[in-house]
Structures are given as C-alpha cells and as structure tokens.
Design a protein around this motif. Sequence first.
Motif, mmCIF file in Angstrom:
data_model
loop_
_atom_site.group_PDB
_atom_site.id
_atom_site.type_symbol
_atom_site.label_atom_id
_atom_site.label_comp_id
_atom_site.label_asym_id
_atom_site.label_seq_id
_atom_site.Cartn_x
_atom_site.Cartn_y
_atom_site.Cartn_z
ATOM 1 N N ARG A 28 0.753 -1.281 -0.008
ATOM 2 C CA ARG A 28 -0.084 0.014 -0.082
ATOM 3 C C ARG A 28 0.823 1.064 -0.016
ATOM 4 N NH1 ARG A 28 -1.390 -3.974 2.759
ATOM 5 N NH2 ARG A 28 -3.490 -4.826 2.724
ATOM 6 N N LEU A 29 1.864 1.200 0.702
ATOM 7 C CA LEU A 29 2.918 2.355 0.821
ATOM 8 C C LEU A 29 3.403 2.988 -0.482
ATOM 9 C CD1 LEU A 29 5.357 3.059 3.670
ATOM 10 C CD2 LEU A 29 6.087 3.289 1.288
ATOM 11 N N THR A 30 3.595 2.048 -1.538
ATOM 12 C CA THR A 30 4.140 2.612 -2.733
ATOM 13 C C THR A 30 3.065 2.957 -3.772
ATOM 14 O OG1 THR A 30 4.484 0.429 -3.649
ATOM 15 C CG2 THR A 30 6.462 1.548 -2.498
ATOM 16 N N ARG B 77 0.026 4.063 -2.783
ATOM 17 C CA ARG B 77 -0.608 5.242 -2.305
ATOM 18 C C ARG B 77 0.472 6.428 -2.291
ATOM 19 N NH1 ARG B 77 -4.452 4.347 2.713
ATOM 20 N NH2 ARG B 77 -4.439 6.468 2.840
ATOM 21 N N GLY B 78 1.835 6.145 -2.007
ATOM 22 C CA GLY B 78 2.749 7.165 -2.076
ATOM 23 C C GLY B 78 2.864 7.740 -3.396
ATOM 24 N N PHE B 79 2.782 6.902 -4.391
ATOM 25 C CA PHE B 79 3.244 7.455 -5.934
ATOM 26 C C PHE B 79 1.677 8.143 -6.311
ATOM 27 C CE2 PHE B 79 6.810 4.506 -6.353
ATOM 28 C CZ PHE B 79 7.726 5.403 -6.851
ATOM 29 N N GLY C 178 0.088 9.812 -4.110
ATOM 30 C CA GLY C 178 0.367 11.323 -3.410
ATOM 31 C C GLY C 178 1.125 12.142 -4.371
ATOM 32 N N LEU C 179 2.008 11.457 -5.244
ATOM 33 C CA LEU C 179 2.992 12.448 -6.189
ATOM 34 C C LEU C 179 2.104 12.745 -7.285
ATOM 35 C CD1 LEU C 179 6.504 10.484 -5.522
ATOM 36 C CD2 LEU C 179 5.952 13.100 -5.350
ATOM 37 N N THR D 182 12.772 14.136 -6.365
ATOM 38 C CA THR D 182 11.811 13.116 -7.093
ATOM 39 C C THR D 182 11.724 13.596 -8.570
ATOM 40 O OG1 THR D 182 10.078 14.571 -6.600
ATOM 41 C CG2 THR D 182 10.345 12.550 -4.994
ATOM 42 N N LEU E 44 4.584 7.170 7.564
ATOM 43 C CA LEU E 44 3.707 6.545 6.599
ATOM 44 C C LEU E 44 2.798 5.493 6.899
ATOM 45 C CD1 LEU E 44 6.581 6.771 3.902
ATOM 46 C CD2 LEU E 44 4.333 8.379 4.050
ATOM 47 N N LEU F 243 -1.297 5.254 6.522
ATOM 48 C CA LEU F 243 -2.098 4.478 5.782
ATOM 49 C C LEU F 243 -3.358 3.904 6.311
ATOM 50 C CD1 LEU F 243 0.892 2.042 4.346
ATOM 51 C CD2 LEU F 243 -0.594 3.432 2.863
ATOM 52 N N PRO G 221 -4.279 10.994 1.061
ATOM 53 C CA PRO G 221 -2.962 10.860 0.258
ATOM 54 C C PRO G 221 -1.924 11.011 1.232
ATOM 55 C CG PRO G 221 -4.039 13.165 -0.264
ATOM 56 C CD PRO G 221 -5.144 12.466 0.889
ATOM 57 N N LEU G 222 -0.888 10.033 0.762
ATOM 58 C CA LEU G 222 0.299 10.368 1.572
ATOM 59 C C LEU G 222 1.203 11.556 1.344
ATOM 60 C CD1 LEU G 222 1.658 6.636 1.570
ATOM 61 C CD2 LEU G 222 0.183 7.546 3.235
ATOM 62 N N SER G 223 1.801 11.767 2.365
ATOM 63 C CA SER G 223 2.614 13.222 2.188
ATOM 64 C C SER G 223 3.662 13.037 1.032
ATOM 65 C CB SER G 223 3.344 13.560 3.602
ATOM 66 O OG SER G 223 4.432 14.256 3.151
ATOM 67 N N PRO G 224 3.714 13.435 0.057
ATOM 68 C CA PRO G 224 5.006 12.961 -0.990
ATOM 69 C C PRO G 224 6.191 13.364 -0.362
ATOM 70 C CG PRO G 224 3.083 14.676 -2.002
ATOM 71 C CD PRO G 224 2.807 14.643 -0.381
ATOM 72 N N PHE H 160 6.906 10.467 1.767
ATOM 73 C CA PHE H 160 7.088 9.218 0.974
ATOM 74 C C PHE H 160 8.541 9.207 0.309
ATOM 75 C CE2 PHE H 160 6.165 7.008 -3.334
ATOM 76 C CZ PHE H 160 6.481 6.014 -2.979
ATOM 77 N N HIS H 161 9.074 10.212 -0.243
ATOM 78 C CA HIS H 161 10.437 10.254 -0.996
ATOM 79 C C HIS H 161 11.539 10.338 0.253
ATOM 80 C CE1 HIS H 161 11.397 14.579 -0.533
ATOM 81 N NE2 HIS H 161 10.401 14.992 -1.149
#
Lengths: 393, 263
Positions: free
Chosen positions: A192-194, A196-198, A200-201, A253, B94, B98, B104-107, B110-111
């Motif tokens: 889920r992390l990747t 939902r992370g992408f 978010g981007l 990024t 993160l 979830l 939405p996750l904080s960009p 995330f990076h």
Amino acid sequence: MQPYPITAMALCNGMGDSTAAVLAALRAGRSGLGPCPAEFELDAVVGAVPGPLPPLPGSLERVRDTRQTRIAAVALAELQAPLARACARWGADRVGVVLGTSTGGIEASEGAYAHAHAHGGALPSHYDVERSHALDAVLHLARVFGGGLAGPAYVVSTACSSSAKVFASAQRLLAAGLCDAVLVGGVDSLCRLTVRGFAGLEVLSSAPCRPFSRERAGINIGEGAALLLVERTGEGPARLLGVGESSDAYHMTSPHPEGLGARLAMERALQLAGLVAADVDHVNAHGTGTRQNDSMESQAIRAVFAGAPAPAVVATKGYTGHMLGAAGATEVAFVVDAIAGGYLPASVGADPLDEALGVDVVTARREQRTRAALSNSFAFGGSNCSVLVGGPA
Amino acid sequence: MSAPGFSVRGLGFWAPGYPDLAAWQARPDACPEDQSATPKAELLPPMMRRRTSLLTRMAAEVAAQALRAGGLDPTGATLVYGSVYGEIRTTLDLLAALLVAGEPLSPTKFHNSVHNTAAGYVSIATGSRAGNAALSAGRSTLAMGLLECAALVAAGEGDVVLVIAEEPLPEPLAAGRRWGPFAAAFALAAPASSDMPATTCRLEQGPNDKSLAPARPAPAWLADNPCAAALALVDALAAGAPARVALEPHLAAGWHCGLGAGA
C-alpha cells in the motif's frame, strides 16, 4: 572493467510466475498488467505476480514468510541447480549475493502496524522487524535456497535504481578478487505504501501505462523478482560489460529536466567497457510513462548517441509496471533474452508514439540482432544507473 | 581471503552529546543527558534541512566531517551509506498515515522514506554528480559497506566515504529493542595516494577470538545499536596504532579490518 558472463537467470512478475512464462509473454508482446489484487483494497492497475504464492517452509531461522520473500523464493527455486554448480566450482565462500530492494518486507509491516494499532500496541505473533521487515532478510533466504552461499552478501537500496546498481557492485567484487560468482538481482512486492505514495505524487496512471506514447499519463506499480548469476568465467547468453552510475544533484523526485544525470550514467557505462555509442544497438529505457521521465530520457539518449546511429529504444514497463527495486534487474534480464533470441520486444502501450521525443521506439517486435545494449534505471534522490550488456565473447 | 587495501584519511562522528570525534574520544562512556539532540548538519541548506530526519542529518553531519578531515573534494568523492533500518522513523509515520483510508500520503514523507534519502540530499547540497550507494546487511552492514568501498577504491573510482548511521527503532515495530542513535564516517582512498596522513588498512577474514585486540566495550546506551561495530573501528582508527578490529563481532568468525604496520 573486465566483462563477466551472465550464466543463469530467473524471473517472476506480473507476466508470469516462472521464467518461461515471463519470457513467452515478452516475446509475444503480452502485457502482465491488470487490476490490483483484492486484498490490497486499492483501485489501481498493477503488475502482480499471479497467485497464490507458495508459502515459505516454516523452518527458516532468520526469515519470515512475507509477500516479498515468497516472490524471491519463486525465482530462487529456479536457480538452485546453477547456484549449486557455482558453489561446487568456486567454493561457497566465493559466491556473493548482492540484491536490490526498495521496500523489503514493508507489506508485512503494514499489516503488523495495523494489527498493533487495533490491539493496544501488540504485534502479530508471526511478525518480527528483524526477520520480516529488514532489507537484509531476503539475503538469508538467498543463502539458504542457494545451498549455503557464504560469500559477501548485502542489499543495495537506492529506490528504483537498486537492482541496476547491484551489477556495478558485482562487477567490482569480481574485479577485486573478492568473489568468483555473484548472485545479483532485485525483489520488491506490491504494498500500500508505494501505491498510495506514488498516488500522492500524482504520477499514477489509472489505465495501463504508455511509455513514450503521446497518450502517456503516468506509471503503474509492479512487483516481482529478477535474479541473475554473474561468474568470473563460464558459458552464458550474454556478458556484463560495464555499469555507469551518477547522481542528478537536482531534486529528490524530479529528474534533471535535460537528463544530465541519465546521460552521465550511460556515458560512464560505455567508458568503463571501452566502447562507444556506435557499438550499442539497443537501449532498454527506464521509460516509466510519466511525461517528465520520457522527455528527459529521450534527450539524454539523443545526446549520448549524437553522431552515432540512433539506437532502437525498448520500454518494457507496459508489461510489468514499475517494479521499483526489482525493475533494473528485470530489464537487464529482458535485454539478455533479446540478445539471445535476436529480437527486440515490442514496447507495449507506446503506440501512438510521441514523435516529439525524437527517439526510435520499437512499437512492434523486430527481428534484429543486438551487439550491446544499455539498460537504464533512474530513482528518487537523483540516483541513475545504466547497465551495459553484450553478447557472448 | 583478503581484500585490496585502502587508506583511511579522515573520520566523522556524531551521537547525542558527542558532536564530533574529539568529543567522543574525550569521554566515550557517558550517557548523554539529552538523547533527543540533533546534529547541526550545516552541509544541508536550512530550507532542505528542516525537512530531513535525524538519520539524514546524522549522515550529512558525519559525511561533511570526514570529507573535511580527509581533505577530500565533496563533489568528486563517491559516498556509500550503510544503515540497517534506514529511514525507519519516517517509514513509521507513513504506516500510521496508511490507516486513514483515502488520505493521500505526504509526498515529502514518501520520498524521505527511501534508504538513499541522505544520499540524495547530500548530493543535491554539494552538487556532486558522482555515483553513490545505500546498503544494508543487518549487523554486517559495516563489514559489507567496507567491502563495497574497498572494491570501489580498487576499481580506481577515486576517493570514497563510507557513512554508517542508525536511528533508534520506534515502537511498536521495535518490540522492546532499544538503542541510541549514532553515525560515523570513514574517508577512504587508495593506499599512499597522497601526502595526507592516513592509516593503511586491509580487510581479512578470521575467527573472532582472543587474537584480536580487545575493543573497549560500547557504552550501554549504544551497545545494542546494530551498527555498534563501527564504534570499535572509529576508536582504533582514532588511536592510530596497529590493530585488528572485528567488523562482525556478532559472528564466531567474520571480516576484520587490519590497521597500520601489520595491515
């Protein structure tokens, strides 16, 4: 740098749960993208290894049964005979393991964290951060499945360039005399992390990705494993010639808009191998399907090949999605199959091409020999890597 | 089996209460009063620094110290980062986010959760386009990081800095594992590659027995840090005398670093 033969490889990803199934799909131009498995409760197109994934044997001391280790085990099982042969030939302590992963066992940690949240902080009984989450858990699995590999073993984790950079480490370990064979590759699982992370981007596409197409609208996430055996000497379909690494030094990024770091990585790979652009027939592009990546990568390819015949550009993320830490090794394996089979796979999704990019993208399979190919991987943190692979000596 | 040799031209160190190598050498046992201190990490511009974790700040701080101590060009050196759990604090944030469906996750988070976060920020701050790497190998992270660096030096890739950094493991994932944070950096170059003072080193394998010089035990608040083997290497390099240091003291036998005349 001296070239080294690639003597065996194993793959699994959205295209299939065996090397044979994956390569049959690549040769036939059949995408492995589809809806996200129900258990993730995510509305996304992904490249998921066809299930169910066999559970790990319960007796493994330092590894827990996670989606990532199950995927790794699928590919490792296919390599047991070549790894046993390498151990017998070189000695187990001369066979190293360098694997790329971006997120390790994070999928297990997502479940464990949710469990702890609902149960007053208590983790589920099967979860252990050292054996389930840690990046190095997959190394212990590889050592056991490989029949007791005892050489240097580490994980390279540089996000989406992880399993390209492992080839650079392997080539140097061989050149320095620290190993006589190195199991390299990458493994990442859906989580889920990747996804939902992408999201978010704002770079996820809601439809199958279209690298280098004028209709491209972002990436899909994929999962899988790609493992390759590189040896000091031996018979194999291809050779590792050189690996170029660079940093963009630009943004965490966003890639450098003119692809400066990407260009440096490709040029460095050529330089280390003692080749020039005219020796290269084919580039397996990073080709994620975002507007930014495909634009900057095209500029970088055009710059590297200025004055040389334009190479055929193949983008394979339309088959697999972006496998993150497993993408680099998967695409090197695709290049190995293209070299061995004398063909260039179709870049599924690329048609209609974005002609403004100015590169020769292969939209339908071509019967064409590859002398040498560059396989590109670019990552968060501006980490770039280009792996140069050639035919047998 | 032995590896190609290299020389160590400079060190960096940071832990709460120990802002540099000199502070660590002066009283390396005292538990810091303020465990929540963070490094200055002046290598990073303030706008960038405020978005970074303790791990990235520690890594940037010790990398800058080692580059300076070794007289290395920050834009030319290859930096290799080793950590067992990497950006685990950010990752935990993160995991918590979830649980909120649809959010939405904080960009930025995330990076900032990738293992090569510090590598990215430091390269942006210095403008270095050299390759870098981020590794993990459990309690063997120091040993494997040094092997990667020795192979880089042997390949003629020039100066290399190994940065080892580990944050505390947060609950609930830690399940009771507790250790303090620290980071150390080692500026490496080819043996006798300049007139700068340097300690010649060689990596070798052997039993972790009494033939090794007894290392001063790590202080209790750092002893369980999975990168604690780096403390003994920092101490031996700072002392400068010939020695053999166990890089994998958790194993019955493993990689050693031989320093000085005997190396």
